[in-house]
Design an enzyme around this catalytic site. Sequence first.
Site, short mmCIF file in Angstrom:
data_model
loop_
_atom_site.label_atom_id
_atom_site.label_comp_id
_atom_site.label_asym_id
_atom_site.label_seq_id
_atom_site.Cartn_x
_atom_site.Cartn_y
_atom_site.Cartn_z
N GLU A 170 14.48 -4.26 5.72
CA GLU A 170 15.00 -4.14 7.16
C GLU A 170 16.26 -5.25 7.62
O GLU A 170 15.59 -5.86 8.15
CB GLU A 170 14.33 -3.45 8.66
CG GLU A 170 14.22 -1.56 8.08
CD GLU A 170 13.09 -1.26 8.87
OE1 GLU A 170 12.97 -1.95 10.02
OE2 GLU A 170 13.26 0.56 8.87
N GLU A 290 13.03 4.63 3.45
CA GLU A 290 12.26 5.53 4.75
C GLU A 290 12.85 6.54 5.70
O GLU A 290 13.99 6.43 5.39
CB GLU A 290 12.24 4.60 5.95
CG GLU A 290 10.96 3.14 5.52
CD GLU A 290 10.86 2.25 6.09
OE1 GLU A 290 11.04 2.54 7.49
OE2 GLU A 290 9.91 1.18 5.86
#
Length: 555
Positions: A170, A290
């Site tokens: 991220e 994810e």
Amino acid sequence: MSRLFGRLLVLALLVTGLSAAGPASAREPVRTPAQAVAAMQPGWNLGNTFDATGDDETSWGNPRVTRELLAGIRKQGFRSIRIPVTWGQHLSPDLVVDPAYLARVQEVVGWALDEGLYVMINIHHDSWQWIATMPTDHDNVLNRYNAIWTQVAAAFRDASPRLVLESVNEPQFWGSSGDTENYALLAELNTSFHRIVRGTGGGNGTRLLVLPTLHTNADQGRLDALAAEFATLNDPYLIATVHYYGYWPFSVNVAGGYRFDATAQADLLGTFDRLRTSFVNKGIPVILGEYGLLGFDRHTGTIEQGEKLKFFELFGHQARTSRITTMLWDNGQHFDRTAGAWRDTELFGQIASSWHTRSGTAAGDLLFVRRGVPVTAQTITLNPNGTGFTHVRLGRTTLRRGPDYQVSGDQLTLSAGLLTRLQGYGQRTSLSLRFSRGVPWRLDVVSFDTPLVSAATGTTAAFAVPTAFNGDQLATMTATYADGGNAGPHGWTPYKEFDRAFAPDYPAGAIKLTPEFFAEVTDGVPVTLTFVFWSGENVTYQVTRTGTSVTGTPA
């Protein structure tokens, strides 16, 4: 390679040893990158463990990883495991990774590989802890990042080809001039990662490397920027990665997004469409590293069960038909790592079924029958999802088409006679709707009355509305002032966030309002709350905050 990184490489080889994670086996199947990524489906995240920002893998509440845990995950049907790793707190001032910590990561990676799993490791929460400052601290961040990958890549250079490396989790940047600079910074990190890993030789020469989009977001601009990086690197052993936690209002239950409605579905479908167009159809494999729902960070009840199951059914179908490998985010809220069991078996059943086929669902999983009034037949819309509806069961009994129910197209009608009988079973009776394949759909027939709320006093730190739920279930809450303005957090919408501004406590018979809610309520001005229930009932209530004191009365 600079002198610093050359010294770090030598140190890593001496401390860890080339075979510390196990040599690549001669029996490893030879697969193309696309075949290898397909073989990784489905995957699971060992969340809140090595990514914990404390000193130990248990510092965020999960037990120490054991070989048995990894074997258990393999038995659940998973073929790959993502092991997020936060390195910063284990890095010395002279940029040497703590040998004991690196050895522990190697141990767990080795166990997972021994179980036949593919394994992905990365640089995880470092992304927001210190990598995010790259716009204003460029050289220090890049040196630190490079030092970590120099040592990690060296430690794993001869590991099985089933070990996959992910550059950063991220990625985000603070204080930049905008996305043009953000894309350039991320490309610099990914390029440096690629150079370092490939430069260590051994198995790393062709090891699968995973590169993320900015924020691991699947908006088109993010995907285009990553596609440009792939074109520049021109390496067939690269994989693209994004994350997906659903349409945000649905994912956290805010702004009226308590249903998996057309808007939430369109967001999911659009994400997979862009991934197919931007990468999969061009021969670039994708790992959705994810996925889940953000409300799960509090508990899985933030989103109503049936709405949640419909999300995972469609998600799994889209991933399977798009040829995208998915890795379930699990920080301990799904698989109980001590008991070795799923906390919500119905949820996992839906997820696991979606790896292979579609399942039929329905417009909802709750059907309300009001007490004390004549019972009438009720109709619910089925979503066969390409399957065929077959029958209805009550426990082990197959109900009779005609006397008990009728089906016309996608409309299932339960007879008044059946619903009258079911009231005798208690407050809630579960029917099982069966389709030609996939998992059954549970439909709860609920006997209810209009919920009742009572007056109360309390403080901004602890206030609860006494509530007789009478069999009903809370869906959402609005909060407004008399002038039509919105009260409480997220002032752009009257609908407040479930579990953050309010939360039902069914055993205690109360609806709790949080300090966070009152922190954004105007002192001395009455607020009208509307509690929206799944039966369709709306109940109003008025609260007034005076300093730290709160009074509430039915409206």
